[in-house]
Write a protein that holds these residues in place. Structure first.
Motif, short mmCIF file in Angstrom:
data_model
loop_
_atom_site.label_atom_id
_atom_site.label_comp_id
_atom_site.label_asym_id
_atom_site.label_seq_id
_atom_site.Cartn_x
_atom_site.Cartn_y
_atom_site.Cartn_z
N GLU A 58 26.46 5.59 -4.49
CA GLU A 58 27.08 7.12 -4.60
C GLU A 58 26.18 7.91 -5.71
N LYS A 59 26.10 7.52 -6.83
CA LYS A 59 25.19 8.26 -7.70
C LYS A 59 23.88 8.53 -7.35
N MET A 60 23.20 7.36 -6.45
CA MET A 60 21.59 7.46 -6.00
C MET A 60 21.70 8.94 -5.08
N LEU A 61 22.74 8.98 -4.23
CA LEU A 61 22.46 9.51 -3.10
C LEU A 61 22.47 11.23 -3.68
N ARG A 62 23.48 11.38 -5.15
CA ARG A 62 23.47 12.54 -5.70
C ARG A 62 21.93 12.84 -6.41
N PHE A 63 21.40 11.98 -6.79
CA PHE A 63 20.26 12.04 -7.47
C PHE A 63 19.13 12.34 -6.40
N TYR A 64 19.10 11.82 -5.32
CA TYR A 64 18.09 12.06 -4.36
C TYR A 64 18.23 13.65 -3.94
N GLU A 65 19.52 13.94 -3.86
CA GLU A 65 19.79 15.68 -3.53
C GLU A 65 18.97 16.57 -4.59
N THR A 66 19.56 16.09 -6.02
CA THR A 66 19.12 16.99 -6.98
C THR A 66 18.05 16.77 -7.85
N GLY A 67 17.46 15.45 -8.08
CA GLY A 67 16.51 15.13 -9.13
C GLY A 67 16.96 15.12 -10.49
N GLU A 68 18.32 15.26 -10.63
CA GLU A 68 18.89 15.27 -11.91
C GLU A 68 19.01 13.97 -12.19
N GLU A 69 18.25 13.44 -13.44
CA GLU A 69 18.36 12.30 -13.93
C GLU A 69 19.63 11.65 -14.78
N ASP A 70 20.24 12.52 -15.34
CA ASP A 70 21.15 12.24 -16.45
C ASP A 70 22.28 11.19 -16.03
N GLU A 71 22.80 11.65 -14.79
CA GLU A 71 23.93 10.57 -14.44
C GLU A 71 23.43 9.21 -14.01
N MET A 72 22.43 9.22 -13.67
CA MET A 72 21.84 7.82 -13.50
C MET A 72 21.42 7.12 -14.64
N ARG A 92 0.80 -1.06 0.11
CA ARG A 92 -0.05 0.05 0.02
C ARG A 92 0.98 1.33 -0.02
N PHE A 93 0.44 2.29 -0.80
CA PHE A 93 1.13 3.54 -0.72
C PHE A 93 1.24 4.13 0.69
N ARG A 94 2.44 4.57 0.99
CA ARG A 94 2.62 5.15 2.42
C ARG A 94 1.56 6.18 2.91
N GLN A 95 1.28 6.26 4.30
CA GLN A 95 0.33 7.00 4.85
C GLN A 95 1.16 7.70 5.88
N GLY A 96 2.44 7.89 5.60
CA GLY A 96 3.19 9.00 6.67
C GLY A 96 4.45 9.29 5.93
N ALA A 97 5.43 9.57 7.00
CA ALA A 97 6.66 10.19 6.37
C ALA A 97 7.77 8.96 6.39
N VAL A 98 8.65 9.24 5.57
CA VAL A 98 9.80 8.38 5.46
C VAL A 98 10.93 9.33 5.27
N TRP A 99 12.11 8.64 5.28
CA TRP A 99 13.58 9.35 5.42
C TRP A 99 14.35 7.99 4.68
N ILE A 100 15.45 8.87 3.85
CA ILE A 100 16.43 8.21 3.19
C ILE A 100 17.74 8.29 3.87
N MET A 101 18.37 7.31 4.30
CA MET A 101 19.72 7.31 4.96
C MET A 101 20.66 7.99 4.04
N GLY A 102 21.57 8.83 4.60
CA GLY A 102 22.74 9.21 3.84
C GLY A 102 22.48 10.66 3.12
N THR A 103 21.32 11.10 3.17
CA THR A 103 20.91 12.25 2.47
C THR A 103 19.88 13.07 3.26
N ASP A 104 20.07 14.41 3.05
CA ASP A 104 19.06 15.34 3.66
C ASP A 104 17.73 15.52 2.87
N TYR A 105 17.66 15.13 1.59
CA TYR A 105 16.42 14.91 0.81
C TYR A 105 15.21 14.41 1.58
N ALA A 106 14.22 14.99 1.70
CA ALA A 106 12.91 14.56 2.18
C ALA A 106 12.03 14.16 1.13
#
Length: 225
Positions: A190-204, A99-113
């Motif tokens: 490593e690349k995914m952590l950068r992607f989480y922060e920026t949302g830029e897809e090209d590198e991935m 089921r789609f979540r009904q609350g907040a989650v966090w991703i370890m290693g990044t400040d991205y919410a």
């Protein structure tokens, strides 16, 4: 069923151990490839926690279910199918699997919410529209894997669910199955952590293209498939 889809499904079944091994490696699980092969042959693997073996079982069941629904022409890029796959792959891990979540989650290693849960249905519909508008299946599949990882639609199992949905698109269109190779996990993380922060897809996108080309030399990313 097209010949290309027949071949893709055959490769998926033949390489089941490798696909499951890559999935469990993505989660930092302790099984080796020979152990996964042994487990899939129905033989108990000693020296591991029961909880780890239960989790390994779910990774195998998720891949088997995906292959089956593609074979039956039942795979569609929908919330229902995504939830169905998450319920299997994240069983006993997520607070509410499937089921789609009904609350907040966090991703370890990044400040991205990740976004507020109230926006998830609209975001998934936006992703569906983007998939439909993307010409190349390979690109569409990778965008799915990235979007589902970054938006965290579920309480757990998001990367794996995204990769399963990516492979649903791949297999349906006759592209070979793919998951992140264990030897490339450090680079991926490593690349995914950068992607989480920026949302830029090209590198991935380049990362997935490179890894896929190594797995399947000669594949054309410019084809309509």
């Amino acid at each position: 069923m097209s010949r290309s889809r027949d071949k893709a499904l055959f490769i998926a079944r033949k390489n089941m151990a490798g696909l499951v091994y890559y999935f469990q490696a993505l989660e930092g699980m302790p099984f080796t490839l020979p152990e996964v092969q042994t487990y899939l042959q129905g033989i108990t693997v000693g020296g591991h926690k029961v909880s780890d073996q239960d989790k390994l079982k779910q990774q195998a069941l998720a891949w088997q279910h995906l292959i089956r629904i593609v074979e039956e022409d039942a795979f569609e890029f929908t919330k229902h199918v995504a939830c169905e796959l998450n319920a299997i792959v994240a069983k006993d891990e997520a607070a509410v699997p499937g089921r789609f979540r009904q609350g907040a989650v966090w991703i370890m290693g990044t400040d991205y919410a990740p976004p507020d849960h109230a926006t998830l249905d609209a975001r998934f519909e936006g992703l569906r529209a983007r998939v439909g508008a993307t010409r190349h299946t390979f690109t569409a599949g990778v965008l799915v894997a990235l979007d589902m990882a970054r938006n965290q639609y579920f309480f757990d199992g998001n990367k794996r669910t995204g990769l399963l949905m990516m492979n649903g698109l791949f297999l349906s269109k006759g592209l070979m199955p793919f998951s992140v190779p264990a030897k490339s996990l450090l680079e991926y993380n490593e690349k995914m952590l950068r992607f989480y922060e920026t949302g830029e897809e090209d590198e991935m996108l380049r990362f997935f293209e490179t890894q896929y080309a190594r797995e399947y030399p000669g594949f054309s990313f410019e084809s309509g498939a």
